[in-house]
Scaffold this motif. Structure first.
Motif, mmCIF file in Angstrom:
data_model
loop_
_atom_site.group_PDB
_atom_site.id
_atom_site.type_symbol
_atom_site.label_atom_id
_atom_site.label_comp_id
_atom_site.label_asym_id
_atom_site.label_seq_id
_atom_site.Cartn_x
_atom_site.Cartn_y
_atom_site.Cartn_z
ATOM 1 N N ASP A 1 -22.322 0.117 4.727
ATOM 2 C CA ASP A 1 -21.197 -0.528 4.091
ATOM 3 C C ASP A 1 -20.623 -1.152 5.451
ATOM 4 O O ASP A 1 -21.043 -0.494 6.693
ATOM 5 N N SER A 2 -19.759 -1.954 5.426
ATOM 6 C CA SER A 2 -18.992 -2.430 6.702
ATOM 7 C C SER A 2 -17.915 -1.657 6.874
ATOM 8 O O SER A 2 -17.551 -0.544 5.980
ATOM 9 N N ARG A 3 -17.592 -1.583 8.150
ATOM 10 C CA ARG A 3 -16.502 -0.678 8.571
ATOM 11 C C ARG A 3 -14.991 -1.195 8.039
ATOM 12 O O ARG A 3 -14.685 -2.051 7.873
ATOM 13 N N GLU A 4 -14.381 0.002 7.639
ATOM 14 C CA GLU A 4 -12.828 -0.521 6.864
ATOM 15 C C GLU A 4 -11.868 0.114 7.812
ATOM 16 O O GLU A 4 -12.056 1.167 8.050
ATOM 17 N N SER A 5 -10.715 -0.584 7.516
ATOM 18 C CA SER A 5 -9.593 0.229 8.454
ATOM 19 C C SER A 5 -9.011 0.976 7.592
ATOM 20 O O SER A 5 -8.553 0.670 6.081
ATOM 21 N N VAL A 6 -8.525 2.296 7.641
ATOM 22 C CA VAL A 6 -7.721 3.209 6.913
ATOM 23 C C VAL A 6 -6.462 3.211 7.364
ATOM 24 O O VAL A 6 -5.396 3.377 6.509
ATOM 25 N N ALA A 7 -6.002 3.308 8.660
ATOM 26 C CA ALA A 7 -4.716 3.301 9.149
ATOM 27 C C ALA A 7 -4.539 2.881 10.503
ATOM 28 O O ALA A 7 -5.520 2.748 11.454
ATOM 29 N N VAL A 8 -3.178 2.037 10.644
ATOM 30 C CA VAL A 8 -2.949 1.628 11.992
ATOM 31 C C VAL A 8 -1.482 1.823 12.334
ATOM 32 O O VAL A 8 -0.800 2.171 11.447
ATOM 33 N N ILE A 9 -1.215 1.888 13.575
ATOM 34 C CA ILE A 9 -0.103 2.018 14.040
ATOM 35 C C ILE A 9 0.320 1.153 14.975
ATOM 36 O O ILE A 9 -0.440 0.886 15.925
ATOM 37 N N THR A 10 1.705 0.430 15.172
ATOM 38 C CA THR A 10 1.951 -0.842 15.909
ATOM 39 C C THR A 10 2.310 -0.046 17.221
ATOM 40 O O THR A 10 2.693 1.094 17.315
ATOM 41 N N PRO A 11 2.557 -1.111 18.251
ATOM 42 C CA PRO A 11 3.153 -0.681 19.628
ATOM 43 C C PRO A 11 4.531 0.040 19.332
ATOM 44 O O PRO A 11 4.936 0.822 20.248
ATOM 45 N N VAL A 12 5.347 -0.411 18.268
ATOM 46 C CA VAL A 12 6.699 0.267 18.077
ATOM 47 C C VAL A 12 6.427 1.379 17.345
ATOM 48 O O VAL A 12 7.576 2.114 16.992
ATOM 49 N N GLY A 13 5.282 1.895 16.906
ATOM 50 C CA GLY A 13 5.386 2.958 16.285
ATOM 51 C C GLY A 13 5.116 3.029 14.637
ATOM 52 O O GLY A 13 5.283 4.152 14.141
ATOM 53 N N SER A 14 5.290 1.728 14.204
ATOM 54 C CA SER A 14 5.225 1.864 12.656
ATOM 55 C C SER A 14 3.925 1.969 12.265
ATOM 56 O O SER A 14 3.029 1.074 12.326
ATOM 57 N N PRO A 15 3.626 2.966 11.066
ATOM 58 C CA PRO A 15 2.366 2.911 10.422
ATOM 59 C C PRO A 15 2.103 1.932 9.247
ATOM 60 O O PRO A 15 2.890 1.718 8.688
ATOM 61 N N SER A 16 0.744 1.905 8.859
ATOM 62 C CA SER A 16 0.461 1.286 7.600
ATOM 63 C C SER A 16 -0.879 1.864 7.517
ATOM 64 O O SER A 16 -1.841 2.189 8.083
ATOM 65 N N TYR A 17 -1.171 2.046 5.963
ATOM 66 C CA TYR A 17 -2.472 2.721 5.508
ATOM 67 C C TYR A 17 -3.195 1.540 4.323
ATOM 68 O O TYR A 17 -2.508 0.891 3.521
ATOM 69 N N ASP A 18 -4.516 1.848 4.204
ATOM 70 C CA ASP A 18 -5.269 1.270 3.287
ATOM 71 C C ASP A 18 -4.723 1.958 2.009
ATOM 72 O O ASP A 18 -4.534 3.185 1.922
ATOM 73 N N ASN A 19 -4.673 1.228 0.980
ATOM 74 C CA ASN A 19 -4.510 1.976 -0.400
ATOM 75 C C ASN A 19 -5.100 2.928 -1.031
ATOM 76 O O ASN A 19 -4.540 3.937 -1.429
ATOM 77 N N SER A 20 -6.390 3.267 -0.328
ATOM 78 C CA SER A 20 -7.084 4.317 -0.685
ATOM 79 C C SER A 20 -6.866 5.597 -0.149
ATOM 80 O O SER A 20 -6.985 6.790 -0.722
ATOM 81 N N VAL A 21 -5.938 5.422 0.971
ATOM 82 C CA VAL A 21 -5.682 6.808 1.627
ATOM 83 C C VAL A 21 -4.150 7.146 1.656
ATOM 84 O O VAL A 21 -3.551 8.018 2.160
ATOM 85 N N LYS A 22 -3.258 6.057 1.220
ATOM 86 C CA LYS A 22 -1.927 5.926 1.112
ATOM 87 C C LYS A 22 -1.421 7.495 0.474
ATOM 88 O O LYS A 22 -1.914 7.479 -0.682
#
Length: 115
Positions: free
Chosen positions: A43-64
């Motif tokens: 499978d291809s690599r998939e993003s699950v979570a990121v955090i921005t320079p100001v500290g805001s997180p976001s998540y893939d729906n599969s792990v939210k």
């Protein structure tokens, strides 16, 4: 020079928890997006979570609601707290640092969810 080192992977039963760590050098968390991705064979690599320079997180729906990304600027380390793990979360997890058009990757850490 960017260097990312992941740790904390392992074998856990379904419903269990793990915390992954990524120690970074050559990266300023206040300037760069950091994140975690995962990949299974074929499978291809998939993003699950990121955090921005100001500290805001976001998540893939599969792990939210189950995973949480955080950072410690003083330690130059990011974390991925993974709760209520499922067999489908089994993968190699990679730490990533996005700097402009380029993404740097760590070597990965294996997470296996199995009874």
């Amino acid at each position: 020079q960017v260097h990312l080192v992941e740790s904390g992977g392992g074998l856990v039963q379904p419903g269990g928890s793990l915390r992954l760590s990524c120690e970074a050098s050559g990266v300023d968390f206040r300037l760069n997006i950091m994140g975690w991705s995962r990949q299974t064979p074929g499978d291809s690599r998939e993003s699950v979570a990121v955090i921005t320079p100001v500290g805001s997180p976001s998540y893939d729906n599969s792990v939210k609601g189950r995973f949480s990304i955080s950072r410690d600027i003083a330690k130059n380390t990011i974390y991925l707290q993974m709760n209520n793990l499922r067999p489908e979360d089994t993968a190699i997890y990679y730490c990533a640092s996005r700097q402009g058009a380029k993404t740097y990757w760590g070597q990965g850490t294996q997470v296996t969810v199995s009874s």
